[in-house]
Design an enzyme around this catalytic site. Structure first.
Site, PDB file in Angstrom:
ATOM      1  N   SER A 101       4.575  30.227  -8.074  1.00  0.00           N
ATOM      2  CA  SER A 101       4.278  31.039  -6.649  1.00  0.00           C
ATOM      3  C   SER A 101       2.690  30.603  -7.171  1.00  0.00           C
ATOM      4  O   SER A 101       1.533  29.248  -6.963  1.00  0.00           O
ATOM      5  CB  SER A 101       4.560  32.488  -6.120  1.00  0.00           C
ATOM      6  OG  SER A 101       3.635  32.885  -5.305  1.00  0.00           O
ATOM      7  N   ASP A 239      -1.043  29.597  -1.483  1.00  0.00           N
ATOM      8  CA  ASP A 239      -1.159  29.707  -2.427  1.00  0.00           C
ATOM      9  C   ASP A 239       0.074  28.492  -2.891  1.00  0.00           C
ATOM     10  O   ASP A 239       0.207  27.534  -2.379  1.00  0.00           O
ATOM     11  CB  ASP A 239      -0.390  31.135  -2.845  1.00  0.00           C
ATOM     12  CG  ASP A 239       0.952  31.254  -2.362  1.00  0.00           C
ATOM     13  OD1 ASP A 239       1.477  30.465  -1.240  1.00  0.00           O
ATOM     14  OD2 ASP A 239       1.687  31.789  -2.936  1.00  0.00           O
ATOM     15  N   ASP A 241       2.787  27.299  -3.444  1.00  0.00           N
ATOM     16  CA  ASP A 241       4.081  27.410  -3.461  1.00  0.00           C
ATOM     17  C   ASP A 241       4.137  26.931  -1.474  1.00  0.00           C
ATOM     18  O   ASP A 241       4.984  26.974  -0.953  1.00  0.00           O
ATOM     19  CB  ASP A 241       5.066  27.884  -4.061  1.00  0.00           C
ATOM     20  CG  ASP A 241       5.096  29.259  -3.955  1.00  0.00           C
ATOM     21  OD1 ASP A 241       4.237  30.139  -3.488  1.00  0.00           O
ATOM     22  OD2 ASP A 241       6.560  29.645  -3.764  1.00  0.00           O
ATOM     23  N   ASP A 243       4.024  29.751   0.138  1.00  0.00           N
ATOM     24  CA  ASP A 243       4.612  30.302   1.300  1.00  0.00           C
ATOM     25  C   ASP A 243       3.906  31.994   1.504  1.00  0.00           C
ATOM     26  O   ASP A 243       4.729  32.822   2.159  1.00  0.00           O
ATOM     27  CB  ASP A 243       5.897  31.233   0.428  1.00  0.00           C
ATOM     28  CG  ASP A 243       5.871  31.763  -0.751  1.00  0.00           C
ATOM     29  OD1 ASP A 243       4.260  32.354  -1.191  1.00  0.00           O
ATOM     30  OD2 ASP A 243       6.558  32.997  -1.590  1.00  0.00           O
TER      31      ASP A 243
END
EC number: 5.4.2.10
Length: 443
Positions: A101, A239, A241, A243
């Site tokens: 992440s 960010d 990834d 999400d």
């Protein structure tokens, strides 16, 4: 207490924590064996972000799954919400994302989705952990799983969003997007191109090492600077990834996940509607007061987008999220989705002829001071009793002017100390007081 899973999957420094080739292979085999036990479809989906370690960890995962007789469809580098979307669409037993992440490139991890696109609940995580600690299970050779690559998986996701929102999005302003050199790189641009958005893209040249470095949703100064330099009307920062999403207005002022939720709540008819909003323990009190004043039901979940999701389902609400930028809309998806949230916002901003700054909650927000205290080990909630009297002292001094939250990180040995008050200096002074007490009694 979970042995491997944190608040958002399993995460750590590659080779110097749980995140090794050996563990990742065992995880794949454990989930594959559990799929066999439960007689689920013997097929899963995997994706990854742009970290240099993503490739070898992914193939370790695949080898464990294949040994258990599970077929794997690899989407390549895609945002986490795309894996959730495709898991549901293709009726896979599970979806895996190799990602850490918003963390630095030296970290990596695994996020895991069940067949309904939701993250695993605590009970299922415990089952997986028990299987990891058991024997590695091989199926007979004629039952080994297969591995296939699906090229351009992002196209199906983009088409799904476009078919739902094309009639709403007609945004004429100039947009700057920060892809954090992560999974949104090139993919977010393709989505914006589909909607005909006028944009400038920054931090969209991943090299395996630069993910989240001085950019992305956890480094908002990057998008603020770019919006001012480009004289843009809106900045969107994701960010690693994708999400999470944070936006900035035409003045370069940040609108975090709380602010984004408030905008979606005001225009929920465009976003599919909702009977209420789910925030978290971190949600600014100003938003809670605003929702209640406008008779919009509001509840706080534990921090973590899967807990937001649990409460959305429990209370029958559709829209929820976190201050950090995880935003979920169950009308259209099952997890935090920075790209889709961006399109919802562009749809809303297309409907009114006013700058982004005027969509924000007007007036001063309650002031929050958040300090992360590094610890030598993960702190259990029972450890917090050691500083309970100190917290009580602060709460007495604050009275009805604010609140206190001490929260152990679910992904690293850190205690987050947050004090909220109507005065910044008061919040900071009380937070620093608690940090000293934590260092004395817990470090």
């Amino acid at each position: 207490m979970a042995k491997y899973f944190g608040t958002d999957g399993i995460r750590g420094e590659v080779a110097n924590s749980t995140i090794t080739v050996e563990f990742t292979q065992k995880l794949g085999n454990a989930v594959g064996s559990l799929i066999n036990q439960k007689n689920y479809p013997k097929f899963v989906i995997v994706g990854q972000d742009t970290r240099s370690s993503g490739g070898f960890l992914k193939f370790a995962l695949v080898s464990g799954l294949n040994a258990a007789g599970i077929d794997v469809l690899d989407l390549g580098v895609v945002p986490t919400p795309v894996v959730a979307f495709m898991t549901v669409k293709y009726r896979a037993a599970a979806g895996f994302v190799i990602t850490a992440s918003h963390n630095k490139f030296t970290d990596n991890g695994i996020k895991l989705f069940s067949s309904n696109g939701f993250k695993l609940d605590d009970a299922l995580e415990e089952e997986v952990e028990d299987m990891i600690d058991g024997d590695f299970i091989y199926q007979p050779q004629f039952k080994f799983g297969s591995y296939k690559i699906l090229a351009n998986a992002i196209d199906e996701y983009i088409e799904s969003i476009h078919s739902r929102f094309a009639k709403f999005v007609n945004y004429k302003g100039k947009v700057v997007v920060d892809c954090a050199h992560g999974a949104a790189s090139h993919n977010f641009e393709a989505l914006l191109d589909k909607f005909g958005i006028n944009y400038v893209s920054i931090a969209s040249n991943p090299d395996g090492l630069n993910i989240n470095v001085g950019c992305g949703a956890t480094c908002v100064s990057n998008i603020k600077k770019a919006v001012k330099e480009q004289k843009a009307d809106l900045g969107i920062s994701l960010d690693g990834d994708a999400d999470r999403i944070i936006i900035v207005d035409e003045n370069g002022q940040e609108i975090d996940g709380d602010g984004i939720l408030n905008i979606l709540a005001q225009y929920s008819d465009i976003c599919g509607g909702t009977n209420g909003i789910v925030g978290t323990q971190m949600t600014n009190m100003s938003y809670e007061n605003h929702y209640r004043a406008n008779k919009i039901p509001f509840i706080r979940s534990k921090v973590g987008d899967r807990y937001v999701l649990e409460d959305l389902v429990k209370y029958g609400y559709k829209i929820g999220g976190e201050s950090s930028g995880h935003v979920i809309n169950l009308n259209f998806g099952t997890t935090g989705d920075g790209l889709f949230t961006a399109i919802q916002l562009l749809a809303i901003f297309s409907q009114a002829d006013k700058p982004v700054s005027e969509f924000k909650l007007q007036g001063e927000l309650m002031q929050q001071t958040l300090i992360n205290v590094p610890l030598t080990k993960k702190v259990a909630r029972e450890d917090l009793q050691k500083v309970a009297s100190d917290v009580n002292d602060v709460e007495k001094r604050l009275g009805n002017r604010g609140r206190v939250l001490l929260r152990p990180s679910g992904t690293e040995p850190v205690l987050r100390v947050m004090v909220e008050a109507d005065d910044k200096s008061l919040a900071t002074n009380e937070a620093e007081y608690l940090v000293e007490k934590v260092k004395q009694k817990l470090v």
